[in-house]
Design a protein around this motif. Structure first.
Motif, PDB file in Angstrom:
ATOM      1  N   GLU A   1      -8.335  -8.450  -8.613  1.00  0.00           N
ATOM      2  CA  GLU A   1      -7.817  -9.232  -7.641  1.00  0.00           C
ATOM      3  C   GLU A   1      -6.521  -8.700  -6.877  1.00  0.00           C
ATOM      4  N   THR A   2      -6.268  -7.623  -7.756  1.00  0.00           N
ATOM      5  CA  THR A   2      -4.596  -7.122  -7.269  1.00  0.00           C
ATOM      6  C   THR A   2      -4.373  -6.789  -5.761  1.00  0.00           C
ATOM      7  N   LEU A   3      -5.369  -6.218  -5.020  1.00  0.00           N
ATOM      8  CA  LEU A   3      -5.317  -5.843  -3.779  1.00  0.00           C
ATOM      9  C   LEU A   3      -5.598  -6.965  -2.879  1.00  0.00           C
ATOM     10  N   MET A   4      -6.603  -7.751  -3.164  1.00  0.00           N
ATOM     11  CA  MET A   4      -6.616  -9.186  -2.600  1.00  0.00           C
ATOM     12  C   MET A   4      -5.258 -10.010  -2.654  1.00  0.00           C
ATOM     13  N   ASP A   5      -4.873 -10.289  -3.649  1.00  0.00           N
ATOM     14  CA  ASP A   5      -3.494 -10.709  -3.839  1.00  0.00           C
ATOM     15  C   ASP A   5      -2.292 -10.188  -2.843  1.00  0.00           C
ATOM     16  N   ALA A   6      -2.585  -8.977  -2.822  1.00  0.00           N
ATOM     17  CA  ALA A   6      -1.315  -8.124  -1.793  1.00  0.00           C
ATOM     18  C   ALA A   6      -1.709  -8.069  -0.360  1.00  0.00           C
ATOM     19  N   TYR A   7      -3.079  -8.405  -0.035  1.00  0.00           N
ATOM     20  CA  TYR A   7      -3.266  -8.343   1.451  1.00  0.00           C
ATOM     21  C   TYR A   7      -2.420  -9.037   2.255  1.00  0.00           C
ATOM     22  N   SER A   8      -1.968 -10.206   2.085  1.00  0.00           N
ATOM     23  CA  SER A   8      -1.160 -10.979   3.344  1.00  0.00           C
ATOM     24  C   SER A   8       0.180 -10.131   3.565  1.00  0.00           C
ATOM     25  N   ASP A   9       0.699  -9.877   2.194  1.00  0.00           N
ATOM     26  CA  ASP A   9       2.135  -9.309   2.324  1.00  0.00           C
ATOM     27  C   ASP A   9       1.886  -7.830   2.895  1.00  0.00           C
ATOM     28  N   THR A  10       1.073  -6.882   2.700  1.00  0.00           N
ATOM     29  CA  THR A  10       0.743  -5.778   3.222  1.00  0.00           C
ATOM     30  C   THR A  10       0.445  -5.683   4.574  1.00  0.00           C
ATOM     31  N   ALA A  11      -0.265  -6.427   4.980  1.00  0.00           N
ATOM     32  CA  ALA A  11      -0.559  -6.322   6.303  1.00  0.00           C
ATOM     33  C   ALA A  11       0.700  -7.049   7.299  1.00  0.00           C
ATOM     34  N   LEU A  12       1.381  -8.152   6.582  1.00  0.00           N
ATOM     35  CA  LEU A  12       2.349  -8.667   7.560  1.00  0.00           C
ATOM     36  C   LEU A  12       3.486  -7.466   7.667  1.00  0.00           C
ATOM     37  N   ARG A  13       3.482  -6.785   6.699  1.00  0.00           N
ATOM     38  CA  ARG A  13       4.903  -5.614   6.979  1.00  0.00           C
ATOM     39  C   ARG A  13       4.398  -4.766   8.249  1.00  0.00           C
ATOM     40  N   ARG A  14       3.162  -4.390   8.497  1.00  0.00           N
ATOM     41  CA  ARG A  14       2.779  -3.872  10.058  1.00  0.00           C
ATOM     42  C   ARG A  14       2.942  -4.748  11.156  1.00  0.00           C
TER      43      ARG A  14
ATOM     44  N   LEU B   1      -5.142  -4.520  19.297  1.00  0.00           N
ATOM     45  CA  LEU B   1      -6.292  -3.955  18.749  1.00  0.00           C
ATOM     46  C   LEU B   1      -5.689  -3.029  17.634  1.00  0.00           C
ATOM     47  N   ASN B   2      -4.876  -2.060  17.716  1.00  0.00           N
ATOM     48  CA  ASN B   2      -4.400  -1.225  16.659  1.00  0.00           C
ATOM     49  C   ASN B   2      -4.089  -2.163  15.013  1.00  0.00           C
ATOM     50  N   LEU B   3      -3.318  -3.266  15.563  1.00  0.00           N
ATOM     51  CA  LEU B   3      -2.867  -4.210  14.474  1.00  0.00           C
ATOM     52  C   LEU B   3      -4.322  -4.792  13.796  1.00  0.00           C
ATOM     53  N   ALA B   4      -5.141  -5.006  14.291  1.00  0.00           N
ATOM     54  CA  ALA B   4      -6.442  -5.806  14.049  1.00  0.00           C
ATOM     55  C   ALA B   4      -7.126  -4.743  13.145  1.00  0.00           C
ATOM     56  N   VAL B   5      -7.315  -3.455  13.645  1.00  0.00           N
ATOM     57  CA  VAL B   5      -8.057  -2.479  13.019  1.00  0.00           C
ATOM     58  C   VAL B   5      -7.151  -2.188  11.449  1.00  0.00           C
ATOM     59  N   ALA B   6      -5.984  -1.999  11.767  1.00  0.00           N
ATOM     60  CA  ALA B   6      -5.109  -1.899  10.328  1.00  0.00           C
ATOM     61  C   ALA B   6      -5.130  -2.960   9.486  1.00  0.00           C
ATOM     62  N   ASP B   7      -5.291  -4.463  10.092  1.00  0.00           N
ATOM     63  CA  ASP B   7      -5.578  -5.304   8.950  1.00  0.00           C
ATOM     64  C   ASP B   7      -6.944  -5.118   8.424  1.00  0.00           C
ATOM     65  N   VAL B   8      -7.936  -4.767   8.983  1.00  0.00           N
ATOM     66  CA  VAL B   8      -9.331  -4.983   8.305  1.00  0.00           C
ATOM     67  C   VAL B   8      -9.436  -3.624   7.382  1.00  0.00           C
ATOM     68  N   ARG B   9      -8.600  -2.411   7.728  1.00  0.00           N
ATOM     69  CA  ARG B   9      -8.700  -1.395   6.796  1.00  0.00           C
ATOM     70  C   ARG B   9      -8.081  -1.918   5.370  1.00  0.00           C
ATOM     71  N   VAL B  10      -7.069  -2.631   5.344  1.00  0.00           N
ATOM     72  CA  VAL B  10      -6.550  -3.099   4.161  1.00  0.00           C
ATOM     73  C   VAL B  10      -7.430  -4.079   3.579  1.00  0.00           C
TER      74      VAL B  10
END
Ligand code: DHB
Length: 396
Positions: free
Chosen positions: A325-338, A302-311
């Motif tokens: 589009e900068t943050l959108m383009d970074a979404y996958s890499d940012t989320a995957l770190r966590r 659950l905590n990962l799911a909430v962290a994903d959607v915050r980003v």
């Protein structure tokens, strides 16, 4: 039908995203395949990281959590007949909250309906299409097998529909990398009408396997034991469950007694890890279990799911406001770190505390050595505590 963000899945990830987007002035429609009662009664884990608590506060789903949730400063690891306390509050300055995912989901649903914002139950998604264009769509049937078919057009589609949901399949197979680990054991979980036997959670590596003592309220115990894969929960008599829990939690000095009471729920959860990369393709973004699964030890799902959607909410909010589009383009890499940090933490907790039935003595000694290190080193305890309570983005 048209909206800005079509959200497939009305679990905590999809619902939380809808709320965070609303606060950023972005419209969404949430499509949930199951009926409301099913979503609201599913038993899942019960620990909220500090960041998850913050997100619930931000969207205004905190009133019942503050009244009924149980803040916890630490937890205990138990092995070889003794216990080690990990004092999160002292080691990290933060604590976690015991508040069941089921309750989080109920509050997020009630809040969405209070706002009069679209949330459709019994909406079976048939296809997620055109995600490589700037006008993707979701086709769904509403209200059972002879229900009416609708097409929802959107600027962006978010797949928050769990590990078996249809969204992920809209990413062409050859672009996807999938990582998976299946663990050779499952959890038998119970709910019981009896006060918790310990005021904090106890994670035990017993001689015959893992056990976890948790709680749902001052009068409801939640507990788990490691069982073989494929176990039928009904094959375990209530007294046999209590006997096994009692044996796995036993302390050499005899100071622990497990309180027993009527068991009101029994279920078996298989344990696996899964990560799919990337978490974005064109105008489709994946969040939560649709992109990754962790084994339950440490309660990161659950905590990962909430962290994903915050980003993701930050990124989509920015894009709708400015077309940047900068943050959108970074979404996958940012989320995957966590995701990978939590995957490693969950794997560590799992392998350190379970007994592998295929019984490699080398693995067993490694697990015990890790527990000894945590027992004797404050920095080892701090590292564990930081992961348990959740890391800030910059520390991942
Ligand atoms: C619970 C579940 C977990 O996986 C965990 O690590 C802690 C608590 C629970 O359901 O209470």
């Amino acid at each position: 039908e048209r909206t800005q963000v079509a959200i497939v899945g009305g679990g905590p990830a999809g619902l939380m995203l809808a709320h965070l987007l609303r606060l950023r002035g972005v419209d969404s429609v949430v499509l949930e395949s199951r009926p409301r009662e099913r979503v609201e009664t599913r038993q899942r884990a019960g620990i909220l990281e500090h960041g998850t608590v913050e997100a619930l506060r931000e969207v205004g789903a905190d009133a019942r959590m503050d009244e009924l949730g149980l803040p916890h400063d630490g937890f205990e690891l138990r092995f070889a007949g003794r216990g080690v306390r990990v004092d999160m509050q002292e080691l990290t300055g933060e604590r976690v909250m015991i508040w069941a995912q089921t309750e989080v989901t109920k509050d997020l649903i009630a809040l969405r309906l209070d706002h009069g914002e679209p949330l459709v139950f019994d909406a079976e998604v048939l296809a997620v299409s055109d995600v490589e264009t700037d006008s993707p769509s979701v086709r769904y049937r509403h209200g059972g097998s002879d229900g009416e078919v609708h097409v929802l057009h959107a600027d962006v589609v978010v797949g928050a529909d769990g590990s078996y949901g249809p969204s992920r399949r809209a990413i062409p197979e050859h672009l996807v990398r999938r990582f998976e680990r299946v663990y050779p054991y499952s959890w038998l979980g119970i709910l019981a009408d009896v006060a918790p036997s310990s005021h904090e959670l106890v994670y035990a590596r017993g001689r015959t396997g893992f056990a976890l003592a948790s709680m749902r309220s001052p009068s409801v115990t939640r507990a788990y034991i490691q069982v073989p894969n494929g176990t039928d929960p009904q094959s375990w008599a209530d007294e046999a469950i209590w006997d096994e829990l009692s044996a796995r939690f036993a302390l050499d000095d005899g100071s622990f007694t497990l309180s027993r009471g009527p068991i009101t729920d029994k279920s078996v959860t298989p344990m696996r890890s899964m990560v799919t990369e990337p978490m974005r393709h064109g105008r489709l973004f994946l969040a939560g279990d649709a992109a990754h699964i962790v084994p339950p030890t440490g309660a990161k799902g659950l905590n990962l799911a909430v962290a994903d959607v915050r980003v993701l909410a930050e990124a989509l909010g920015e894009w709708f406001a400015t077309k940047d589009e900068t943050l959108m383009d970074a979404y996958s890499d940012t989320a995957l770190r966590r995701v990978w940090r939590a995957s490693h933490f969950s794997w560590t907790m799992t392998t350190m505390l379970h007994v592998d039935p295929d019984g490699d003595p080398f693995d067993e000694q490694l697990a015990l050595s890790h527990l000894h290190h945590i027992e004797s080193s404050e920095s080892a305890r701090r590292a564990l505590a930081e992961n348990y309570r959740g890391l800030a983005l910059g520390a991942l």
